[in-house]
Enzyme design. Structure first.
Site, PDB file in Angstrom:
ATOM      1  N   GLU A 211      10.690  -4.909  -2.277  1.00  0.00           N
ATOM      2  CA  GLU A 211      11.374  -5.398  -1.196  1.00  0.00           C
ATOM      3  C   GLU A 211      10.280  -6.404   0.053  1.00  0.00           C
ATOM      4  O   GLU A 211      10.425  -7.862   0.573  1.00  0.00           O
ATOM      5  CB  GLU A 211      12.178  -4.961  -0.244  1.00  0.00           C
ATOM      6  CG  GLU A 211      11.813  -3.514   0.252  1.00  0.00           C
ATOM      7  CD  GLU A 211      12.171  -2.550   0.219  1.00  0.00           C
ATOM      8  OE1 GLU A 211      11.989  -2.490  -0.780  1.00  0.00           O
ATOM      9  OE2 GLU A 211      12.475  -2.234   0.945  1.00  0.00           O
TER      10      GLU A 211
ATOM     11  N   CYS B  19      -2.963   4.422  -5.174  1.00  0.00           N
ATOM     12  CA  CYS B  19      -2.644   6.093  -4.723  1.00  0.00           C
ATOM     13  C   CYS B  19      -3.352   6.715  -5.938  1.00  0.00           C
ATOM     14  O   CYS B  19      -3.270   7.632  -5.599  1.00  0.00           O
ATOM     15  CB  CYS B  19      -0.964   5.860  -6.280  1.00  0.00           C
ATOM     16  SG  CYS B  19      -1.800   5.465  -8.204  1.00  0.00           S
TER      17      CYS B  19
ATOM     18  N   LYS C  18      13.286  -3.913 -10.394  1.00  0.00           N
ATOM     19  CA  LYS C  18      13.636  -3.884  -9.014  1.00  0.00           C
ATOM     20  C   LYS C  18      11.799  -3.899  -8.003  1.00  0.00           C
ATOM     21  O   LYS C  18      11.893  -2.822  -7.926  1.00  0.00           O
ATOM     22  CB  LYS C  18      14.311  -2.500  -8.354  1.00  0.00           C
ATOM     23  CG  LYS C  18      14.722  -3.270  -6.858  1.00  0.00           C
ATOM     24  CD  LYS C  18      14.746  -2.172  -6.349  1.00  0.00           C
ATOM     25  CE  LYS C  18      13.814  -1.843  -5.290  1.00  0.00           C
ATOM     26  NZ  LYS C  18      13.221  -2.564  -4.430  1.00  0.00           N
TER      27      LYS C  18
ATOM     28  N   GLY D   7      11.047   8.762  -4.632  1.00  0.00           N
ATOM     29  CA  GLY D   7      10.704   9.477  -5.660  1.00  0.00           C
ATOM     30  C   GLY D   7      11.509  10.413  -6.215  1.00  0.00           C
ATOM     31  O   GLY D   7      13.084  10.728  -6.954  1.00  0.00           O
TER      32      GLY D   7
ATOM     33  N   GLY E 108       6.329   5.075  -7.087  1.00  0.00           N
ATOM     34  CA  GLY E 108       5.985   4.760  -5.590  1.00  0.00           C
ATOM     35  C   GLY E 108       5.745   6.403  -4.870  1.00  0.00           C
ATOM     36  O   GLY E 108       4.970   7.456  -5.677  1.00  0.00           O
ATOM     37  N   GLY E 109       6.741   6.381  -3.398  1.00  0.00           N
ATOM     38  CA  GLY E 109       6.037   7.009  -2.833  1.00  0.00           C
ATOM     39  C   GLY E 109       7.264   8.344  -3.304  1.00  0.00           C
ATOM     40  O   GLY E 109       7.931   8.484  -3.187  1.00  0.00           O
TER      41      GLY E 109
END
Ligand code: NAD
Length: 500
Positions: A180, A291, A177, A235, A230-231
């Site tokens: 988006e 990051c 995924k 997470g 991700g963040g």
């Protein structure tokens, strides 16, 4: 495949079961770039079921390693064939420059080739000395099973490849995924996997939102592993959702990365120029949406003013604009949300006493910078301290905070004073000092006299709240494998533990 058939399940491209769609915006002008399927729980369940079938009864987990590696190499070749097309897609979707997009495609290609080489070079198992000639004991690796992969918007293709390449090399099936906000290059990658000959059901893709698609992937009992980049907030949700089914969880989260500069690194004009140039690159490449961005400059007090003045002069020359335009050095932020977040961090820093040396606002529109784009000037905040939000939290924007130190111990204390621990750098012409400081930094990657390079052969990941597990390198392959000990008794005989 039509514009909205961006969900891939069991070898078939399709629209969302609900018919829902999402507009993907170009961050340089906020206009619609593409329309994709907005998948939901039903699409996610179908993708997981396809991956489950392909793992439990399909050929891929048992395909010889050499054949799996050959497929990865074909994917690498296809990525290079489509290099310009993918770089353009990534640039328009994320806002990064076209050149950055090309570098990403090359890095992704290297990741596929690296994992192909790694699995082909391995021995089939590790024989263990069981202390008896009558026992043959061997430790082998096997695929984990169905992997869920959830990726962010800043390096969409790169982050996907760090999961897809090792997972396939190890013989897993998966559902991916993408964010988006930036799904387009992942759709292209899955097309290339199909073209390379991957059996149906091995690679499944659901475009859609974190909740429901990512949330469903994280909680689903038929998923054996969830790998998330991700963040910190998302997470944590992934780890919580995964806990009841006790699946494996790998998390690559944020960072608040120190760039420690000692005065001796600036003793020569060349050293000074290099350290300033790299500090600029560390903080502002991809508008700081990295990051491992060197968002905290921690500089020895005696060189602060000269260093910051030059940094500001250089930052003001950075050419901001649409990433696809010639001569542009830095693109927009990825979204209106990211722009608002950046503005809020600068405002809070100024309220808390930081001194704005440059930036702190959106640039004037120009022919390469539409007024509707999410552009923000590279921003340098001086006189920062550890209590400020801008120093403690990941801003993920073009904001550099400046702190100072006077002693080596103070530099180390500042650099480690973060809940994160992804990456950091130390600059010094004194090799012994640089290595001493590097050894004391609690970060997953430490650069000495450099910033940002990484190697597919070397593990990437974080200490502390920067995550759990590692990507790349041998450990990045092991994330996608179970370890099995096979103990074979060559001369079985009764144990006679029980007398009867
Ligand atoms: P994000 O956490 O908002 O989203 C990441 C992904 O998680 C997206 O696909 C999103 O849809 C999904 N998601 C959101 N909520 C979810 C939920 N409840 N359950 C499951 N999935 C959910 O992060 P982002 O804004 O896309 O990316 C930026 C973050 O990624 C930064 O914190 C950055 O540091 C981090 N990052 C880390 C690395 C690394 O290697 N450590 C690399 C790149 C980015």
């Amino acid at each position: 495949m039509s514009a909205v058939e961006t969900i891939h399940v069991d070898g078939v491209w399709r629209a969302a079961a609900s018919g829902a769609q999402r507009e993907v915006l170009d961050p340089a002008d906020a206009k619609t770039l593409a329309v994709v399927a907005e998948g939901g729980a039903e699409d996610t369940d179908a993708a997981i079921a396809a991956a489950r079938r392909a793992f439990d009864s399909g050929p891929w987990p048992h395909t010889p390693v050499a054949e799996r590696a050959a497929l990865l190499r074909r994917v690498a070749d296809l990525l290079q064939r489509d290099r310009e097309e993918i770089a353009l897609l990534e640039s328009r979707d994320t806002g990064k420059t076209l050149e950055e997009g090309r570098v990403d495609v090359d890095d992704v290609t290297n990741a596929f080739r690296y994992f192909a080489d790694l699995v082909t070079g391995e021995s089939p198992g590790r024989v263990v000395d069981a202390g008896s000639p009558d026992v043959h004991s061997v430790v082998v690796h096997e695929p984990v099973g169905v992997c869920a992969m959830i990726t962010p918007w800043n390096y969409p293709l790169l982050q996907a490849s760090w999961k897809v390449a090792p997972a396939l090399a190890a013989g897993n099936t998966f559902v991916i995924k993408p964010s988006e906000v930036t799904p387009l290059s992942t759709v292209h990658m899955v097309k290339l996997l199909v073209e390379a000959g991957l059996p149906n059901g091995v690679a499944n893709l659901v475009t859609g939102a974190g909740d429901p698609v990512g949330a469903r992937l994280s909680e689903h009992p038929d998923v054996d592993l969830v790998s998330f980049t991700g963040g910190l907030i998302s997470g944590t949700k992934v780890a919580q959702a995964a806990a009841p089914s006790v699946k494996k969880v790998a998390l690559e989260l944020g960072g608040k990365n120190p760039n420690v500069v000692f005065a001796d690194a600036c003793a020569t004009d060349e050293g000074f120029d290099t350290a300033v140039d790299q500090a600029l690159n560390a903080a502002f490449i991809h508008s700081g949406q990295v990051c491992s961005a060197g968002a905290r400059l921690i500089i020895e007090e005696s060189v602060r003013e000269r260093f910051v003045a030059e940094l500001v002069r250089r930052a003001e020359k950075i050419k901001l604009g649409r990433g696809t335009e010639d001569g542009v050095e830095c693109g927009p932020l990825v979204s209106a949300q990211q722009l608002a977040k950046t503005q809020a961090y600068v405002a809070s820093a100024l309220e808390e006493g930081a001194v704005l040396r440059t930036g702190g606002k959106q640039p004037e529109p120009s022919d390469v910078r539409p007024a509707t784009g999410y552009f923000y000037l590279p921003t340098v905040l001086d006189q920062c301290h550890r209590e400020m939000r801008v120093v403690r939290e990941e801003t993920f924007g073009p904001i550099l905070s400046v702190e100072t130190f006077s002693t080596e111990d103070e530099a180390v204390t500042l650099a480690n004073d973060t809940e994160y621990g992804l990456a950091g750098a130390v600059w010094s012409s004194d090799t012994a000092r640089a290595r001493r400081v590097a050894a004391r930094l609690r970060h997953g990657t430490v650069w000495i006299n450099d910033f940002h390079p990484y190697l597919p052969q070397a593990e990437w990941g974080g200490f502390g709240k920067s995550g759990v597990g590692r990507e790349l390198g041998p450990a990045g392959l092991d994330e996608y494998r179970e370890t099995k000990h096979v103990y074979e008794n060559l001369r079985p005989s009764p144990v006679r533990w029980f007398g009867g």
